[in-house]
Design a protein around this motif. Structure first.
Motif, PDB file in Angstrom:
ATOM      1  N   MET A 156       0.829  -1.185   0.000  1.00 23.67           N
ATOM      2  CA  MET A 156       0.000   0.000   0.000  1.00 23.67           C
ATOM      3  C   MET A 156       0.876   1.252   0.000  1.00 23.67           C
ATOM      4  SD  MET A 156      -3.434  -0.805   2.246  1.00 23.67           S
ATOM      5  CE  MET A 156      -2.787  -0.246   3.756  1.00 23.67           C
ATOM      6  N   ALA A 157       0.336   2.305  -0.556  1.00 25.25           N
ATOM      7  CA  ALA A 157       1.040   3.576  -0.611  1.00 25.25           C
ATOM      8  C   ALA A 157       0.969   4.285   0.744  1.00 25.25           C
ATOM      9  CB  ALA A 157       0.423   4.447  -1.698  1.00 25.25           C
ATOM     10  N   ASP A 158       1.803   5.302   0.885  1.00 31.74           N
ATOM     11  CA  ASP A 158       1.793   6.083   2.121  1.00 31.74           C
ATOM     12  C   ASP A 158       0.598   7.013   2.185  1.00 31.74           C
ATOM     13  OD1 ASP A 158       4.099   4.896   2.932  1.00 31.74           O
ATOM     14  OD2 ASP A 158       5.402   6.534   2.314  1.00 31.74           O
ATOM     15  N   LYS A 159       0.260   7.616   1.034  1.00 31.01           N
ATOM     16  CA  LYS A 159      -0.838   8.582   0.989  1.00 31.01           C
ATOM     17  C   LYS A 159      -1.728   8.321  -0.212  1.00 31.01           C
ATOM     18  CE  LYS A 159       0.890  12.507   3.478  1.00 31.01           C
ATOM     19  NZ  LYS A 159       0.768  13.941   3.532  1.00 31.01           N
ATOM     20  N   LEU A 160      -2.920   8.847  -0.129  1.00 29.44           N
ATOM     21  CA  LEU A 160      -3.873   8.775  -1.227  1.00 29.44           C
ATOM     22  C   LEU A 160      -4.274  10.186  -1.624  1.00 29.44           C
ATOM     23  CD1 LEU A 160      -6.244   6.003   0.140  1.00 29.44           C
ATOM     24  CD2 LEU A 160      -4.515   5.742  -1.616  1.00 29.44           C
ATOM     25  N   ARG A 161      -4.350  10.426  -2.925  1.00 26.66           N
ATOM     26  CA  ARG A 161      -4.831  11.705  -3.444  1.00 26.66           C
ATOM     27  C   ARG A 161      -6.269  11.485  -3.889  1.00 26.66           C
ATOM     28  NH1 ARG A 161      -0.912  13.572  -7.393  1.00 26.66           N
ATOM     29  NH2 ARG A 161       0.150  14.419  -5.587  1.00 26.66           N
ATOM     30  N   ILE A 162      -7.212  12.156  -3.243  1.00 29.53           N
ATOM     31  CA  ILE A 162      -8.638  11.955  -3.483  1.00 29.53           C
ATOM     32  C   ILE A 162      -9.216  13.226  -4.083  1.00 29.53           C
ATOM     33  CG2 ILE A 162     -10.822  11.293  -2.421  1.00 29.53           C
ATOM     34  CD1 ILE A 162      -8.957  10.320  -0.025  1.00 29.53           C
ATOM     35  N   THR A 163      -9.914  13.080  -5.223  1.00 24.77           N
ATOM     36  CA  THR A 163     -10.498  14.215  -5.923  1.00 24.77           C
ATOM     37  C   THR A 163     -11.997  13.996  -6.064  1.00 24.77           C
ATOM     38  OG1 THR A 163      -8.460  14.449  -7.186  1.00 24.77           O
ATOM     39  CG2 THR A 163     -10.395  15.610  -8.027  1.00 24.77           C
ATOM     40  N   LEU A 164     -12.781  15.010  -5.752  1.00 27.37           N
ATOM     41  CA  LEU A 164     -14.236  14.945  -5.931  1.00 27.37           C
ATOM     42  C   LEU A 164     -14.548  15.242  -7.394  1.00 27.37           C
ATOM     43  CD1 LEU A 164     -16.966  14.603  -4.479  1.00 27.37           C
ATOM     44  CD2 LEU A 164     -16.996  17.069  -4.162  1.00 27.37           C
ATOM     45  N   VAL A 165     -15.090  14.248  -8.110  1.00 26.75           N
ATOM     46  CA  VAL A 165     -15.335  14.401  -9.544  1.00 26.75           C
ATOM     47  C   VAL A 165     -16.815  14.456  -9.891  1.00 26.75           C
ATOM     48  CG1 VAL A 165     -13.160  13.370 -10.260  1.00 26.75           C
ATOM     49  CG2 VAL A 165     -15.155  11.917  -9.928  1.00 26.75           C
ATOM     50  N   LYS A 166     -17.675  14.166  -8.929  1.00 29.28           N
ATOM     51  CA  LYS A 166     -19.111  14.222  -9.179  1.00 29.28           C
ATOM     52  C   LYS A 166     -19.780  14.948  -8.020  1.00 29.28           C
ATOM     53  CE  LYS A 166     -22.926  11.481 -10.793  1.00 29.28           C
ATOM     54  NZ  LYS A 166     -23.834  10.519 -10.230  1.00 29.28           N
ATOM     55  N   SER A 167     -20.790  15.741  -8.328  1.00 30.26           N
ATOM     56  CA  SER A 167     -21.465  16.555  -7.326  1.00 30.26           C
ATOM     57  C   SER A 167     -22.219  15.685  -6.317  1.00 30.26           C
ATOM     58  CB  SER A 167     -22.444  17.496  -8.012  1.00 30.26           C
ATOM     59  OG  SER A 167     -23.197  18.200  -7.062  1.00 30.26           O
ATOM     60  N   THR A 168     -22.342  16.214  -5.109  1.00 30.46           N
ATOM     61  CA  THR A 168     -23.078  15.513  -4.049  1.00 30.46           C
ATOM     62  C   THR A 168     -24.523  15.981  -3.957  1.00 30.46           C
ATOM     63  OG1 THR A 168     -22.323  17.118  -2.424  1.00 30.46           O
ATOM     64  CG2 THR A 168     -21.010  15.126  -2.670  1.00 30.46           C
ATOM     65  N   ILE A 169     -24.971  16.800  -4.909  1.00 36.57           N
ATOM     66  CA  ILE A 169     -26.334  17.342  -4.848  1.00 36.57           C
ATOM     67  C   ILE A 169     -27.379  16.225  -4.822  1.00 36.57           C
ATOM     68  CG2 ILE A 169     -28.076  18.632  -6.153  1.00 36.57           C
ATOM     69  CD1 ILE A 169     -25.846  20.542  -6.980  1.00 36.57           C
ATOM     70  N   GLY A 170     -27.238  15.218  -5.665  1.00 43.20           N
ATOM     71  CA  GLY A 170     -28.222  14.146  -5.712  1.00 43.20           C
ATOM     72  C   GLY A 170     -27.905  12.974  -4.809  1.00 43.20           C
ATOM     73  N   ALA A 171     -26.809  13.064  -4.068  1.00 38.47           N
ATOM     74  CA  ALA A 171     -26.378  11.949  -3.224  1.00 38.47           C
ATOM     75  C   ALA A 171     -27.217  11.879  -1.952  1.00 38.47           C
ATOM     76  CB  ALA A 171     -24.910  12.114  -2.858  1.00 38.47           C
ATOM     77  N   ILE A 172     -27.250  10.680  -1.369  1.00 37.30           N
ATOM     78  CA  ILE A 172     -27.969  10.525  -0.109  1.00 37.30           C
ATOM     79  C   ILE A 172     -27.193  11.234   1.008  1.00 37.30           C
ATOM     80  CG2 ILE A 172     -29.085   8.400  -0.842  1.00 37.30           C
ATOM     81  CD1 ILE A 172     -27.127   6.844   0.855  1.00 37.30           C
ATOM     82  N   PRO A 173     -27.873  11.678   2.049  1.00 33.29           N
ATOM     83  CA  PRO A 173     -27.220  12.468   3.104  1.00 33.29           C
ATOM     84  C   PRO A 173     -26.001  11.784   3.734  1.00 33.29           C
ATOM     85  CG  PRO A 173     -29.580  12.620   3.326  1.00 33.29           C
ATOM     86  CD  PRO A 173     -29.323  11.611   2.244  1.00 33.29           C
ATOM     87  N   LYS A 174     -26.028  10.475   3.891  1.00 31.48           N
ATOM     88  CA  LYS A 174     -24.894   9.765   4.475  1.00 31.48           C
ATOM     89  C   LYS A 174     -23.648   9.922   3.610  1.00 31.48           C
ATOM     90  CE  LYS A 174     -23.689   5.258   6.357  1.00 31.48           C
ATOM     91  NZ  LYS A 174     -24.139   3.895   6.576  1.00 31.48           N
ATOM     92  N   HIS A 175     -23.830   9.891   2.280  1.00 26.08           N
ATOM     93  CA  HIS A 175     -22.697  10.053   1.378  1.00 26.08           C
ATOM     94  C   HIS A 175     -22.187  11.491   1.388  1.00 26.08           C
ATOM     95  CE1 HIS A 175     -23.747   6.254  -1.170  1.00 26.08           C
ATOM     96  NE2 HIS A 175     -23.483   5.982   0.094  1.00 26.08           N
ATOM     97  N   ARG A 176     -23.088  12.454   1.524  1.00 24.01           N
ATOM     98  CA  ARG A 176     -22.671  13.859   1.623  1.00 24.01           C
ATOM     99  C   ARG A 176     -21.780  14.072   2.840  1.00 24.01           C
ATOM    100  NH1 ARG A 176     -28.005  17.553   0.382  1.00 24.01           N
ATOM    101  NH2 ARG A 176     -28.573  16.517  -1.554  1.00 24.01           N
ATOM    102  N   LYS A 177     -22.179  13.477   3.962  1.00 28.39           N
ATOM    103  CA  LYS A 177     -21.398  13.615   5.188  1.00 28.39           C
ATOM    104  C   LYS A 177     -20.042  12.924   5.061  1.00 28.39           C
ATOM    105  CE  LYS A 177     -25.382  14.084   8.223  1.00 28.39           C
ATOM    106  NZ  LYS A 177     -26.173  13.455   9.289  1.00 28.39           N
ATOM    107  N   THR A 178     -20.003  11.802   4.370  1.00 28.54           N
ATOM    108  CA  THR A 178     -18.743  11.087   4.175  1.00 28.54           C
ATOM    109  C   THR A 178     -17.789  11.913   3.326  1.00 28.54           C
ATOM    110  OG1 THR A 178     -19.892   8.974   4.334  1.00 28.54           O
ATOM    111  CG2 THR A 178     -17.706   8.951   3.342  1.00 28.54           C
ATOM    112  N   VAL A 179     -18.300  12.517   2.262  1.00 32.95           N
ATOM    113  CA  VAL A 179     -17.463  13.378   1.412  1.00 32.95           C
ATOM    114  C   VAL A 179     -16.942  14.557   2.227  1.00 32.95           C
ATOM    115  CG1 VAL A 179     -17.512  14.943  -0.571  1.00 32.95           C
ATOM    116  CG2 VAL A 179     -18.522  12.682  -0.767  1.00 32.95           C
TER     117      VAL A 179
END
Length: 60
Positions: A1-24
């Motif tokens: 496994m790598a030391d770090k992860l680079r995470i990019t938000l590529v899709k909007s959370t507007i239509g996502a369920i509230p649990k996923h919004r909080k996770t993002v």
């Protein structure tokens, strides 16, 4: 496994369920196409797995 992860938000959370919004938000992502670098551990991987359809992940 790598030391770090680079995470990019590529899709909007507007239509996502509230649990996923909080996770993002917990990953530190607020706006579209913003990137954060987080340690590669089990908790981070679990959050990414939950919202894998909204983010892009690179190992660094």
């Amino acid at each position: 496994m790598a030391d770090k992860l680079r995470i990019t938000l590529v899709k909007s959370t507007i239509g996502a369920i509230p649990k996923h919004r909080k996770t993002v938000a917990a990953l530190g992502l607020k706006k579209l196409n913003k990137t954060v670098e987080l340690p590669d551990n089990a908790s981070t991987r679990g959050m990414i797995q939950q919202v894998r359809h909204l983010v892009k992940v690179e190992e660094i």
